[in-house]
Design a protein around this motif. Structure first.
Motif, mmCIF file in Angstrom:
data_model
loop_
_atom_site.group_PDB
_atom_site.id
_atom_site.type_symbol
_atom_site.label_atom_id
_atom_site.label_comp_id
_atom_site.label_asym_id
_atom_site.label_seq_id
_atom_site.Cartn_x
_atom_site.Cartn_y
_atom_site.Cartn_z
ATOM 1 N N TYR A 118 -35.435 -10.316 31.369
ATOM 2 C CA TYR A 118 -35.398 -8.928 30.891
ATOM 3 C C TYR A 118 -36.246 -8.705 29.641
ATOM 4 O O TYR A 118 -36.785 -7.611 29.450
ATOM 5 C CB TYR A 118 -33.957 -8.468 30.676
ATOM 6 N N THR A 119 -36.396 -9.722 28.795
ATOM 7 C CA THR A 119 -37.192 -9.545 27.575
ATOM 8 C C THR A 119 -38.654 -9.939 27.766
ATOM 9 O O THR A 119 -39.545 -9.190 27.390
ATOM 10 C CB THR A 119 -36.591 -10.327 26.395
ATOM 11 N N GLU A 120 -38.894 -11.099 28.355
ATOM 12 C CA GLU A 120 -40.272 -11.585 28.486
ATOM 13 C C GLU A 120 -40.969 -11.029 29.722
ATOM 14 O O GLU A 120 -42.103 -10.571 29.646
ATOM 15 C CB GLU A 120 -40.281 -13.115 28.501
ATOM 16 N N THR A 121 -40.307 -11.057 30.871
ATOM 17 C CA THR A 121 -40.935 -10.593 32.103
ATOM 18 C C THR A 121 -41.009 -9.068 32.141
ATOM 19 O O THR A 121 -42.054 -8.504 32.444
ATOM 20 C CB THR A 121 -40.175 -11.121 33.336
ATOM 21 N N ASP A 129 -49.187 0.350 40.344
ATOM 22 C CA ASP A 129 -50.014 -0.800 40.719
ATOM 23 C C ASP A 129 -50.149 -1.817 39.591
ATOM 24 O O ASP A 129 -50.049 -3.024 39.820
ATOM 25 C CB ASP A 129 -51.400 -0.343 41.179
ATOM 26 N N SER A 130 -50.355 -1.358 38.377
ATOM 27 C CA SER A 130 -50.538 -2.290 37.265
ATOM 28 C C SER A 130 -49.236 -3.010 36.915
ATOM 29 O O SER A 130 -49.253 -4.190 36.557
ATOM 30 C CB SER A 130 -51.098 -1.578 36.031
ATOM 31 N N VAL A 131 -48.108 -2.328 37.038
ATOM 32 C CA VAL A 131 -46.818 -2.968 36.752
ATOM 33 C C VAL A 131 -46.516 -4.012 37.820
ATOM 34 O O VAL A 131 -46.085 -5.128 37.508
ATOM 35 C CB VAL A 131 -45.692 -1.922 36.659
ATOM 36 N N VAL A 132 -46.774 -3.682 39.074
ATOM 37 C CA VAL A 132 -46.570 -4.644 40.164
ATOM 38 C C VAL A 132 -47.460 -5.865 39.943
ATOM 39 O O VAL A 132 -47.004 -7.013 40.053
ATOM 40 C CB VAL A 132 -46.845 -3.990 41.539
ATOM 41 N N ALA A 133 -48.715 -5.653 39.615
ATOM 42 C CA ALA A 133 -49.643 -6.776 39.386
ATOM 43 C C ALA A 133 -49.172 -7.653 38.231
ATOM 44 O O ALA A 133 -49.238 -8.884 38.313
ATOM 45 C CB ALA A 133 -51.049 -6.245 39.123
ATOM 46 N N ALA A 134 -48.682 -7.030 37.162
ATOM 47 C CA ALA A 134 -48.198 -7.803 36.009
ATOM 48 C C ALA A 134 -46.977 -8.633 36.375
ATOM 49 O O ALA A 134 -46.856 -9.795 35.964
ATOM 50 C CB ALA A 134 -47.880 -6.866 34.847
ATOM 51 N N LYS A 151 -46.525 -12.925 36.830
ATOM 52 C CA LYS A 151 -45.459 -13.706 36.188
ATOM 53 C C LYS A 151 -44.561 -14.385 37.218
ATOM 54 O O LYS A 151 -43.502 -14.895 36.877
ATOM 55 C CB LYS A 151 -44.637 -12.806 35.269
ATOM 56 N N GLY A 152 -44.956 -14.348 38.484
ATOM 57 C CA GLY A 152 -44.218 -15.036 39.535
ATOM 58 C C GLY A 152 -43.077 -14.262 40.159
ATOM 59 O O GLY A 152 -42.269 -14.824 40.894
ATOM 60 N N VAL A 153 -43.001 -12.956 39.888
ATOM 61 C CA VAL A 153 -41.933 -12.128 40.461
ATOM 62 C C VAL A 153 -42.351 -11.657 41.853
ATOM 63 O O VAL A 153 -43.458 -11.136 42.030
ATOM 64 C CB VAL A 153 -41.620 -10.913 39.559
ATOM 65 N N PHE A 206 -39.441 -2.397 45.209
ATOM 66 C CA PHE A 206 -38.275 -3.138 44.748
ATOM 67 C C PHE A 206 -38.625 -4.582 44.432
ATOM 68 O O PHE A 206 -39.556 -5.148 45.001
ATOM 69 C CB PHE A 206 -37.164 -3.144 45.820
ATOM 70 N N PHE A 207 -37.858 -5.151 43.517
ATOM 71 C CA PHE A 207 -37.887 -6.578 43.217
ATOM 72 C C PHE A 207 -36.477 -6.924 42.774
ATOM 73 O O PHE A 207 -35.597 -6.075 42.799
ATOM 74 C CB PHE A 207 -38.945 -6.918 42.160
ATOM 75 N N ALA A 208 -36.229 -8.167 42.426
ATOM 76 C CA ALA A 208 -34.863 -8.567 42.057
ATOM 77 C C ALA A 208 -34.866 -9.328 40.741
ATOM 78 O O ALA A 208 -35.844 -9.989 40.391
ATOM 79 C CB ALA A 208 -34.254 -9.435 43.158
ATOM 80 N N ASP A 209 -33.740 -9.237 40.035
ATOM 81 C CA ASP A 209 -33.577 -10.029 38.817
ATOM 82 C C ASP A 209 -33.148 -11.448 39.222
ATOM 83 O O ASP A 209 -32.993 -11.737 40.409
ATOM 84 C CB ASP A 209 -32.633 -9.329 37.833
ATOM 85 N N PRO A 210 -32.966 -12.355 38.266
ATOM 86 C CA PRO A 210 -32.623 -13.734 38.621
ATOM 87 C C PRO A 210 -31.334 -13.904 39.428
ATOM 88 O O PRO A 210 -31.157 -14.920 40.103
ATOM 89 C CB PRO A 210 -32.506 -14.434 37.262
ATOM 90 N N ASP A 211 -30.432 -12.924 39.363
ATOM 91 C CA ASP A 211 -29.194 -13.001 40.136
ATOM 92 C C ASP A 211 -29.249 -12.203 41.428
ATOM 93 O O ASP A 211 -28.239 -12.017 42.099
ATOM 94 C CB ASP A 211 -28.011 -12.531 39.278
#
Length: 128
Positions: free
Chosen positions: A22-25, A85-90, A94-96, A113-118
């Motif tokens: 949440y802070t770095e990614t 597009d730029s947020v998705v690329a970033a 970072k491996g998301v 959509f994407f998911a957090d670590p949980d």
């Protein structure tokens, strides 16, 4: 009457991993961080640019959240972005893992959509 959403609270399984996500990614800024020894729990307050907040909690052995197939309750958390597009690329850099971009059939806005670590479903919603 209701005016806005002040915060969304999220319980995580692995506090250091989720804090980094949440802070770095995602780049949310830390407002405050507290360890509650009596509950063996962390509480991290994170700021969104519009004044909203995300509260990240940890608790020992929280039960898994059912999110797929669709379950009753909170479905997902959506964040507004200026340029998708730029947020998705970033995030991908970072491996998301991010789902393909779709267009809302009613608003004609782009989202994904994407998911957090949980595994909590998170949405990016483009307003432009």
């Amino acid at each position: 009457m209701l005016q806005s959403i002040h915060h969304v609270a999220i319980i995580c399984r692995d506090y250091p991993r989720s804090k980094a996500f949440y802070t770095e990614t995602l780049g949310l800024q830390i407002i405050a961080e507290h360890h509650r020894a009596e509950r063996d729990s962390w509480k991290l307050d994170l700021a969104l640019p519009d004044g909203g907040q995300v509260e990240l909690f940890s608790f020992p052995s929280p039960p898994a959240r059912v999110s797929r197939p669709e379950a009753c309750g909170l479905r997902h958390l959506a964040f507004v972005v200026e340029e998708l597009d730029s947020v998705v690329a970033a995030l991908q850099a970072k491996g998301v893992d991010v789902e393909p971009i779709r267009v809302d059939e009613y608003t004609h806005r782009r989202f994904t959509f994407f998911a957090d670590p949980d595994g909590l479903p998170l949405e990016l919603y483009e307003l432009n």
